[in-house]
Design a protein around this motif. Sequence first.
Motif, PDB file in Angstrom:
ATOM      1  N   GLY A 107       0.812  -1.215   0.000  1.00 43.47           N
ATOM      2  CA  GLY A 107       0.000   0.000   0.000  1.00 43.47           C
ATOM      3  C   GLY A 107       0.842   1.259   0.000  1.00 43.47           C
ATOM      4  N   ILE A 111       0.500   3.890  -3.037  1.00 44.68           N
ATOM      5  CA  ILE A 111      -0.054   5.206  -2.720  1.00 44.68           C
ATOM      6  C   ILE A 111       0.988   6.298  -2.948  1.00 44.68           C
ATOM      7  CG2 ILE A 111      -1.102   6.645  -0.918  1.00 44.68           C
ATOM      8  CD1 ILE A 111      -2.159   4.031   0.336  1.00 44.68           C
ATOM      9  N   LYS A 118      -0.696  11.947   0.321  1.00 46.94           N
ATOM     10  CA  LYS A 118      -1.621  10.995   0.926  1.00 46.94           C
ATOM     11  C   LYS A 118      -0.877   9.831   1.574  1.00 46.94           C
ATOM     12  CE  LYS A 118      -5.767  11.982  -1.783  1.00 46.94           C
ATOM     13  NZ  LYS A 118      -6.793  11.468  -2.724  1.00 46.94           N
ATOM     14  N   CYS A 119       0.224   9.406   0.960  1.00 46.45           N
ATOM     15  CA  CYS A 119       1.005   8.321   1.558  1.00 46.45           C
ATOM     16  C   CYS A 119       1.665   8.772   2.852  1.00 46.45           C
ATOM     17  CB  CYS A 119       2.054   7.800   0.576  1.00 46.45           C
ATOM     18  SG  CYS A 119       2.875   6.313   1.187  1.00 46.45           S
ATOM     19  N   GLN A 122      -0.944   8.592   5.367  1.00 50.97           N
ATOM     20  CA  GLN A 122      -1.201   7.176   5.660  1.00 50.97           C
ATOM     21  C   GLN A 122      -0.124   6.607   6.576  1.00 50.97           C
ATOM     22  OE1 GLN A 122      -3.887   5.498   4.672  1.00 50.97           O
ATOM     23  NE2 GLN A 122      -3.409   3.408   4.042  1.00 50.97           N
ATOM     24  N   GLU A 327      -6.983   5.452  -5.286  1.00 51.73           N
ATOM     25  CA  GLU A 327      -6.193   5.079  -4.104  1.00 51.73           C
ATOM     26  C   GLU A 327      -7.055   4.488  -2.994  1.00 51.73           C
ATOM     27  OE1 GLU A 327      -7.614   9.245  -3.578  1.00 51.73           O
ATOM     28  OE2 GLU A 327      -6.575   8.161  -5.179  1.00 51.73           O
ATOM     29  N   LYS A 328      -8.365   4.572  -3.110  1.00 46.84           N
ATOM     30  CA  LYS A 328      -9.270   4.013  -2.102  1.00 46.84           C
ATOM     31  C   LYS A 328      -9.968   2.759  -2.627  1.00 46.84           C
ATOM     32  CE  LYS A 328     -10.291   8.186   0.580  1.00 46.84           C
ATOM     33  NZ  LYS A 328     -11.382   9.056   1.101  1.00 46.84           N
ATOM     34  N   ILE A 331      -7.772   0.522  -5.674  1.00 47.84           N
ATOM     35  CA  ILE A 331      -6.321   0.354  -5.640  1.00 47.84           C
ATOM     36  C   ILE A 331      -5.908  -1.011  -6.176  1.00 47.84           C
ATOM     37  CG2 ILE A 331      -6.084  -0.627  -3.310  1.00 47.84           C
ATOM     38  CD1 ILE A 331      -3.687   1.433  -3.003  1.00 47.84           C
ATOM     39  N   THR A 402     -12.874  -0.327   1.101  1.00 45.78           N
ATOM     40  CA  THR A 402     -11.440  -0.296   0.820  1.00 45.78           C
ATOM     41  C   THR A 402     -10.810  -1.677   0.972  1.00 45.78           C
ATOM     42  OG1 THR A 402     -11.032   0.281   3.136  1.00 45.78           O
ATOM     43  CG2 THR A 402     -11.190   2.091   1.565  1.00 45.78           C
ATOM     44  N   SER A 407      -5.376  -0.031   0.754  1.00 42.48           N
ATOM     45  CA  SER A 407      -6.000   1.195   0.266  1.00 42.48           C
ATOM     46  C   SER A 407      -5.684   2.383   1.167  1.00 42.48           C
ATOM     47  CB  SER A 407      -7.518   1.026   0.194  1.00 42.48           C
ATOM     48  OG  SER A 407      -7.887   0.091  -0.790  1.00 42.48           O
ATOM     49  N   TYR A 408      -5.763   3.568   0.578  1.00 39.06           N
ATOM     50  CA  TYR A 408      -5.621   4.804   1.347  1.00 39.06           C
ATOM     51  C   TYR A 408      -6.880   5.028   2.174  1.00 39.06           C
ATOM     52  CZ  TYR A 408      -5.651   9.788   2.364  1.00 39.06           C
ATOM     53  OH  TYR A 408      -5.746  11.008   2.998  1.00 39.06           O
TER      54      TYR A 408
END
Length: 472
Positions: A107, A111, A118-119, A122, A327-328, A331, A402, A407-408
Amino acid sequence: MESFFLALSKYLMITYMAIYSIMCFQAAGAKTKENIKNIYNSQNILIFLLHFTGFLVIYINKPEQKIINLYGLQLLYFIIVLAVFPMLYSTLNRLLLSNMCMLIAIGFVMITRLNYDKCLKQFYIACFATTLTIIVPFMISKISLLKDLTYVYGIIGIVMLGIVFVLGRAVFGAMINIRILGFSFQPSEFAKIFFVFFIAGMLSQSTRFKHIFITTVFAGIYVIILVLSKDLGGALIFFLVYLFMLYAATSQFLYLFAGLAGGTGASIIAYKLFAHVRVRVAAFKDPWSIIDNEGYQIAQSLFAISAGGWLGTGLCKGMPDKIPVVEKDFIFSAIAEEFGGIFALLLILVCMSCFVAFIRTAVIQKKFFYKLIAYGFGIAYVVQIFLTIGGSIKMIPSTGVTLPLVSYGGSSILGTIIVFSIIQGITVLARSQEKNAVNESDVEDVTVGYSDFTDNNKYKTAKKAMRQIKKK
């Protein structure tokens, strides 16, 4: 040299994943502790190799210092998690711990490739979740009071879902999020944990019809709130978790069949009542005829999977960002495009390995309350996997859930890490019970024999055996 490595990288990552997946199932049949230890250590090396290869490819395509910084922080995270948890809990499920880190690593790589910011978010949430849950296995294995809070769990879960229904904001037609201090929060991920604890507490007390009726009323309140919030993916997960936990507790096929029939009827009603459900069904049936509107997301998902083929386009060489909310919810499609269909299938095997670990934990646990908890979380996990991947490949209509740990989504990764920690706690408890049972049996056998000894040599032998048992 760079172009050669970029071409080679996708084969390396498939190889890492293939070896890792094979080892997941080899661990179940390993004969000695030394073999098992070697398998887990090898898996950890493969996690680091896959993570390093992924970030190196991302850096080559986008040579920025922040990529190196993020890789270093994540590397430190995996080293600490894989080292500290086994030190604190020597009897935890090492395979489940490795699988958790492998899924998180995949992930992180995907991401980061899609959206660095966003990563980073996360990663911070994963660190917070892991720090928060480091004490969860201890609490599960040591605090017996947990099984006495049944109605507390039920009420807390309903309150959490009720707050979303009243104060939540709509996301793609469903009322699933609330915003607190600038952070988006999805309470259903945590209500699911309380729901499983509640159902386990109720069904472990009694499986008489009156007790089942009360439990069903509570479960129905959960599902109705989710349906009214238009979170039909969440409602389906809660419904199936209750149905299969009820079957596990009673072994009555009648409850299972009646529940599935009722669920089918409820699905038809939901289709009639909610416009966004009809939109998703239409996109599922024929996305090509409405590709400019409702069918665009699933059509782009299928294009991505097709473009990747078996071996993938290579990391950073595809176009997964063409899929909305990739990303959600989608993915898996991005992974299938750039890592390849083989890698995607191996990812499913790793997820199934987690599911098997959940169920095996339920099997070895003697206390019915914890047995049901492990079983309930296993069902919730595998249903969520099915809904996410099924929606991505057009096996079923998209439900907007997700892929756990991959997933994000802050609420998703936090809730899933808590669930994995609870399962680890149940594993530690079960193995502690096994050890105590073996020791008590050994002491009893030696004591019985000792009472009959009149020979001095046999007396010495018995005393020696008793000392060895105490050392264990």
